[in-house]
Design an enzyme around this catalytic site. Structure first.
Site, PDB file in Angstrom:
ATOM      1  N   LYS A 104       3.386   1.879   2.333  1.00  0.00           N
ATOM      2  CA  LYS A 104       3.745   2.591   3.623  1.00  0.00           C
ATOM      3  C   LYS A 104       5.125   3.091   3.538  1.00  0.00           C
ATOM      4  O   LYS A 104       5.454   4.262   3.908  1.00  0.00           O
ATOM      5  CB  LYS A 104       3.543   1.461   4.488  1.00  0.00           C
ATOM      6  CG  LYS A 104       2.419   0.782   4.844  1.00  0.00           C
ATOM      7  CD  LYS A 104       2.086   0.007   6.017  1.00  0.00           C
ATOM      8  CE  LYS A 104       2.721  -1.370   5.769  1.00  0.00           C
ATOM      9  NZ  LYS A 104       2.368  -2.090   4.417  1.00  0.00           N
ATOM     10  N   SER A 159       0.839  -1.043   0.016  1.00  0.00           N
ATOM     11  CA  SER A 159       0.102  -0.171  -0.122  1.00  0.00           C
ATOM     12  C   SER A 159       0.999   1.235   0.065  1.00  0.00           C
ATOM     13  O   SER A 159       0.356   2.332   0.201  1.00  0.00           O
ATOM     14  CB  SER A 159      -0.860  -0.061   1.229  1.00  0.00           C
ATOM     15  OG  SER A 159      -0.101  -0.213   2.418  1.00  0.00           O
ATOM     16  N   CYS A 188      -9.959  -7.772  -7.978  1.00  0.00           N
ATOM     17  CA  CYS A 188     -11.180  -6.927  -8.880  1.00  0.00           C
ATOM     18  C   CYS A 188     -10.564  -5.458  -8.903  1.00  0.00           C
ATOM     19  O   CYS A 188     -11.399  -4.764  -9.304  1.00  0.00           O
ATOM     20  CB  CYS A 188     -12.335  -7.048  -7.875  1.00  0.00           C
ATOM     21  SG  CYS A 188     -12.158  -6.265  -6.237  1.00  0.00           S
ATOM     22  N   GLU A 220       8.443  -0.705   9.461  1.00  0.00           N
ATOM     23  CA  GLU A 220       7.877  -2.283  10.089  1.00  0.00           C
ATOM     24  C   GLU A 220       7.723  -2.277  11.402  1.00  0.00           C
ATOM     25  O   GLU A 220       8.129  -3.076  12.093  1.00  0.00           O
ATOM     26  CB  GLU A 220       8.889  -3.189   9.394  1.00  0.00           C
ATOM     27  CG  GLU A 220       9.195  -3.256   7.966  1.00  0.00           C
ATOM     28  CD  GLU A 220       7.964  -3.705   7.075  1.00  0.00           C
ATOM     29  OE1 GLU A 220       6.910  -4.127   7.662  1.00  0.00           O
ATOM     30  OE2 GLU A 220       8.255  -3.881   6.052  1.00  0.00           O
TER      31      GLU A 220
HETATM   32 ZN   LIG Z   1     -11.280  -7.665  -4.639  1.00  0.00          ZN
END
Ligand SMILES: [Zn+2]
Length: 202
Positions: A37, A35, A163, A104
């Site tokens: 970080k 993501s 998705c 971390e």
């Molecule tokens: Zn998904």
């Protein structure tokens, strides 16, 4: 700067004092794997450095996926870091810093919470980055405590592998068990809530 209590506040005793600490902040950057970080942490470090601040960066000693003495984002931004095996080691090394950054941070034991508070109480800014949930979607280690006491929490998302929706979960695709298994996309994929729930049941 001298400050004293407001007229409508009634604390007994002599309460005029010079504050030792001002403007410091504890900031937590969290999210699932992939993501951004570490990238966001490095950007924050660079902003402090651009203002002339001395930043000391720490990471857990065993996380040497990319480099022994640096933190490195997945797309290879990097900055120098000191490896420490336990939070108390940070207390020996932070005094010349204006800002302490920790990557971390979820891997450290619960004493990391007190260590972050001690550093902030010394007038330093603290910025930490870590996984908010483990691969079973449980809160990771001391992250809930760190997020609670932080002045600012930044929650990042990744992109769901299936998705392309907003991913909040780090799903483990390898057969390893144990909460701490270091790995990249060979071991984890970011998933949205509905794809995570579908896969978890399989
Ligand atoms: Zn998904």
């Amino acid at each position: 700067m001298k400050i004293s209590q407001k007229e409508d506040v009634n604390i007994s005793g002599p309460f005029a004092f010079s504050p030792r600490v001002s403007g410091t902040k504890i900031k937590v950057i969290c999210g699932p794997m992939f993501s951004g970080k570490t990238k966001t942490l490095i950007k924050t470090i660079d902003k402090f450095k651009a203002k002339g601040k001395t930043v000391v960066v720490f990471k857990p000693a065993f996380d040497n996926r990319y480099a022994d003495t640096a933190i490195v984002s997945h797309d290879k931004d990097e900055t120098q870091a000191v490896n420490v095996s336990k939070p108390s080691e940070i207390l020996d090394l932070f005094h010349h810093a204006d800002v302490v950054a920790i990557d971390e941070v979820q891997f450290f034991d619960s004493s990391i919470v007190a260590v972050c508070n001690i550093i902030a109480d010394h007038g330093k800014s603290v910025v930490v980055a870590g996984l908010d949930m483990d691969y079973k979607s449980n809160p990771f280690g001391s992250m809930p405590a760190l997020m609670t006491m932080a002045d600012e929490v930044v929650k990042l998302n990744s992109v769901c592998t299936f998705c392309s929706g907003r991913a909040r979960y780090s799903h483990r695709v390898s057969k390893d068990s144990g909460i701490v298994v270091l790995g990249e996309k060979d071991k984890y994929v970011p998933l949205c809530r509905s794809c995570y729930n579908e896969l978890k049941e399989k």
